[in-house]
Design a protein around this motif. Structure first.
Motif, PDB file in Angstrom:
ATOM      1  N   GLY A 132      56.954  -5.895 -90.042  1.00 62.32           N
ATOM      2  CA  GLY A 132      57.045  -6.731 -91.224  1.00 62.32           C
ATOM      3  C   GLY A 132      56.636  -5.977 -92.476  1.00 62.32           C
ATOM      4  N   ILE A 133      56.367  -6.730 -93.519  1.00 61.30           N
ATOM      5  CA  ILE A 133      56.131  -6.158 -94.843  1.00 61.30           C
ATOM      6  C   ILE A 133      54.824  -5.362 -94.897  1.00 61.30           C
ATOM      7  CG2 ILE A 133      55.517  -6.836 -97.201  1.00 61.30           C
ATOM      8  CD1 ILE A 133      57.726  -8.985 -96.994  1.00 61.30           C
ATOM      9  N   LEU A 134      53.717  -5.976 -94.512  1.00 59.34           N
ATOM     10  CA  LEU A 134      52.428  -5.296 -94.629  1.00 59.34           C
ATOM     11  C   LEU A 134      52.349  -4.095 -93.698  1.00 59.34           C
ATOM     12  CD1 LEU A 134      49.623  -5.110 -95.840  1.00 59.34           C
ATOM     13  CD2 LEU A 134      48.828  -6.767 -94.120  1.00 59.34           C
ATOM     14  N   GLU A 135      52.850  -4.231 -92.483  1.00 61.03           N
ATOM     15  CA  GLU A 135      52.783  -3.119 -91.530  1.00 61.03           C
ATOM     16  C   GLU A 135      53.609  -1.930 -92.028  1.00 61.03           C
ATOM     17  OE1 GLU A 135      51.119  -1.981 -87.615  1.00 61.03           O
ATOM     18  OE2 GLU A 135      50.688  -3.458 -89.186  1.00 61.03           O
ATOM     19  N   THR A 136      54.772  -2.200 -92.622  1.00 61.51           N
ATOM     20  CA  THR A 136      55.591  -1.115 -93.146  1.00 61.51           C
ATOM     21  C   THR A 136      54.885  -0.425 -94.305  1.00 61.51           C
ATOM     22  OG1 THR A 136      57.571  -2.357 -92.515  1.00 61.51           O
ATOM     23  CG2 THR A 136      57.883  -0.505 -94.005  1.00 61.51           C
ATOM     24  N   HIS A 137      54.231  -1.203 -95.140  1.00 69.23           N
ATOM     25  CA  HIS A 137      53.433  -0.628 -96.236  1.00 69.23           C
ATOM     26  C   HIS A 137      52.335   0.278 -95.683  1.00 69.23           C
ATOM     27  CE1 HIS A 137      51.403  -0.241-100.036  1.00 69.23           C
ATOM     28  NE2 HIS A 137      50.384  -1.005 -99.675  1.00 69.23           N
ATOM     29  N   LYS A 138      51.664  -0.169 -94.641  1.00 68.59           N
ATOM     30  CA  LYS A 138      50.606   0.651 -94.021  1.00 68.59           C
ATOM     31  C   LYS A 138      51.182   1.928 -93.411  1.00 68.59           C
ATOM     32  CE  LYS A 138      47.528  -3.210 -92.828  1.00 68.59           C
ATOM     33  NZ  LYS A 138      46.923  -3.995 -91.697  1.00 68.59           N
ATOM     34  N   ILE A 139      52.382   1.833 -92.832  1.00 63.26           N
ATOM     35  CA  ILE A 139      53.034   3.017 -92.264  1.00 63.26           C
ATOM     36  C   ILE A 139      53.307   4.038 -93.362  1.00 63.26           C
ATOM     37  CG2 ILE A 139      55.190   3.848 -91.205  1.00 63.26           C
ATOM     38  CD1 ILE A 139      55.147   1.067 -89.672  1.00 63.26           C
ATOM     39  N   GLY A 140      53.777   3.574 -94.509  1.00 62.09           N
ATOM     40  CA  GLY A 140      54.010   4.478 -95.626  1.00 62.09           C
ATOM     41  C   GLY A 140      52.729   5.160 -96.076  1.00 62.09           C
TER      42      GLY A 140
END
Length: 441
Positions: free
Chosen positions: A322-330
């Protein structure tokens, strides 16, 4: 609408609409609330609404503004690739509701933005030779796109004598299965086509297929790439995808042949789980290597980042968590000096979710759009700028949530998937699905 009270907001229902051709089958989600707010989400392309429907009873009555709390409750039911679709689609809808409830765009809830517009890379299909592909890409450049991607792999060599070696009959069986499953309307697939020899061959991982590129095959692919560059020049980035199920050694041979063509990245050359093979490939070539669209959760990106095997992480918001997890991956990729681009072959709902992540992530480079040639694609969502993509960019919205005011219900009804001819039908049968979900004694 009456003033929203975020503290008493509750989820009351979840419903779906399955559409075709955007560019693939997409399952759109609506989360309804006790105060009239509706949140929009989406299950990953070519997945199943069941992955989301089974989670309905686990989120009913919850305050959608508690995004991380709900995500941690349901994330155990996600998996890699399309199996993550339900968890991620719900997570996106939660952020949409939270932003609408508090009156701010999702990027603001993620900590603010690094950019006001998001660069789009335009994935392009073309038939014929490298010159034809080059002309197709040149047309994208004329439309304002500043970053490109194309396919370059064994599909271009099928039917060309002497370009591939494989156990006799293997390639023909793979193509037979692909034609049956990927071109047949979903509801008319014979279940027997989903098993048997053709199925087994198609689902054989790269290193076990016995498919190899010959020198003639390598020559053909190199010439194709040379012809593309002859048409578009060397200044614009071009990424390549869909090499085919060839083993690591053949990927190394091909990468070395392509080094002179200034590639942005070589995508998904081998299964993402094979960390050591990514390291070996990265050490053998100067072509940047990227993967990530099938990886669920940030911890599963970590081995690849630690190995030094990646130059680009390439998550899909609807698989990564989702949105937050993808942000954390970045953010995690930035710690390892790795750039992030985002995979996206879905509707404007998923696209806008990715736009908010891209705006809020410092090491972001480019976002895929695979629907440039779908004339009605951007009409699915109301409230967004028209055209949505301007000169190769999407402007980051300031409207609350994802920035989508409503979905185009008339268009959705016209594009409904044959298996699900009713949009937003009741899903009461999932209201009381229950199990002891605890994973410890």
């Amino acid at each position: 609408m009456a003033k929203i009270d975020p503290s008493t907001l509750k989820i009351t229902d979840m419903r779906f609409a399955d559409i075709d051709g955007a560019p693939k089958r997409c399952t759109l989600i609506k989360l309804y609330t006790n105060q009239g707010l509706i949140g929009y989400g989406e299950v990953r392309d070519a997945s199943s609404r069941t992955y989301a429907a089974m989670l309905k009873s686990r989120i009913l009555g919850e305050n959608p503004c508690n995004v991380d709390k709900i995500f941690r409750r349901i994330k155990q039911f996600g998996g890699h690739s399309r199996q993550a679709g339900g968890v991620c689609g719900i997570e996106v809808a939660l952020w949409d509701l939270a932003g609408k409830a508090w009156g701010v765009p999702v990027w603001q809830l993620l900590g603010g933005k690094f950019r006001d517009r998001v660069r789009i890379y335009c994935d392009t299909d073309s038939e014929g030779g490298g010159r034809d592909m080059g002309k197709a890409l040149r047309e994208r450049m004329a439309q304002g796109y500043t970053f490109l991607k194309m396919d370059l792999g064994i599909e271009l060599l099928m039917g060309k004598e002497g370009c591939l070696s494989a156990p006799l009959g293997f390639l023909e069986k793979m193509r037979e299965y692909r034609k049956t499953v990927f071109t047949t309307p979903h509801g008319s697939i014979d279940p027997r086509a989903m098993r048997g020899e053709a199925y087994d061959l198609f689902n054989t991982a790269h290193g076990f297929t016995g498919i190899h590129l010959t020198e003639k095959g390598l020559d053909c692919l190199e010439q194709y790439m040379a012809d593309v560059r002859a048409e578009v020049g060397y200044e614009i980035p071009i990424a390549i995808d869909h090499l085919g199920h060839i083993p690591l050694e053949d990927c190394i041979k091909l990468a070395k042949r392509l080094e002179k063509y200034n590639l942005a990245w070589m995508e998904d050359p081998v299964p993402w789980q094979l960390t050591d093979q990514y390291r070996r490939l990265a050490e053998a070539t100067t072509v940047p290597i990227g993967t990530g669209e099938d990886i669920y959760l940030k911890e599963n990106f970590l081995p690849l980042l630690k190995s030094g095997g990646l130059a680009v992480v390439h998550p899909d918001v609807l698989t990564a968590g989702g949105i937050l997890e993808t942000h954390k991956i970045g953010d995690m990729a930035e710690d390892y000096g790795v750039q992030m681009s985002i995979h996206m072959a879905e509707s404007p709902v998923a696209c806008m979710a990715a736009v908010h992540v891209a705006a809020a992530t410092r090491n972001f480079m480019s976002l895929e759009v695979h629907s440039v040639d779908v004339p009605w694609w951007e009409d699915l969502a109301a409230g967004l700028p028209k055209p949505l993509i301007r000169n190769g960019y999407i402007d980051v919205p300031d409207a609350p949530g994802l920035g989508i005011e409503a979905l185009n219900e008339e268009l959705i009804r016209k594009k409904l998937h044959a298996d699900f001819p009713e949009a937003w039908a009741p899903t009461d049968e999932w209201d009381k699905e229950w199990a002891n979900d605890r994973q410890w004694s």
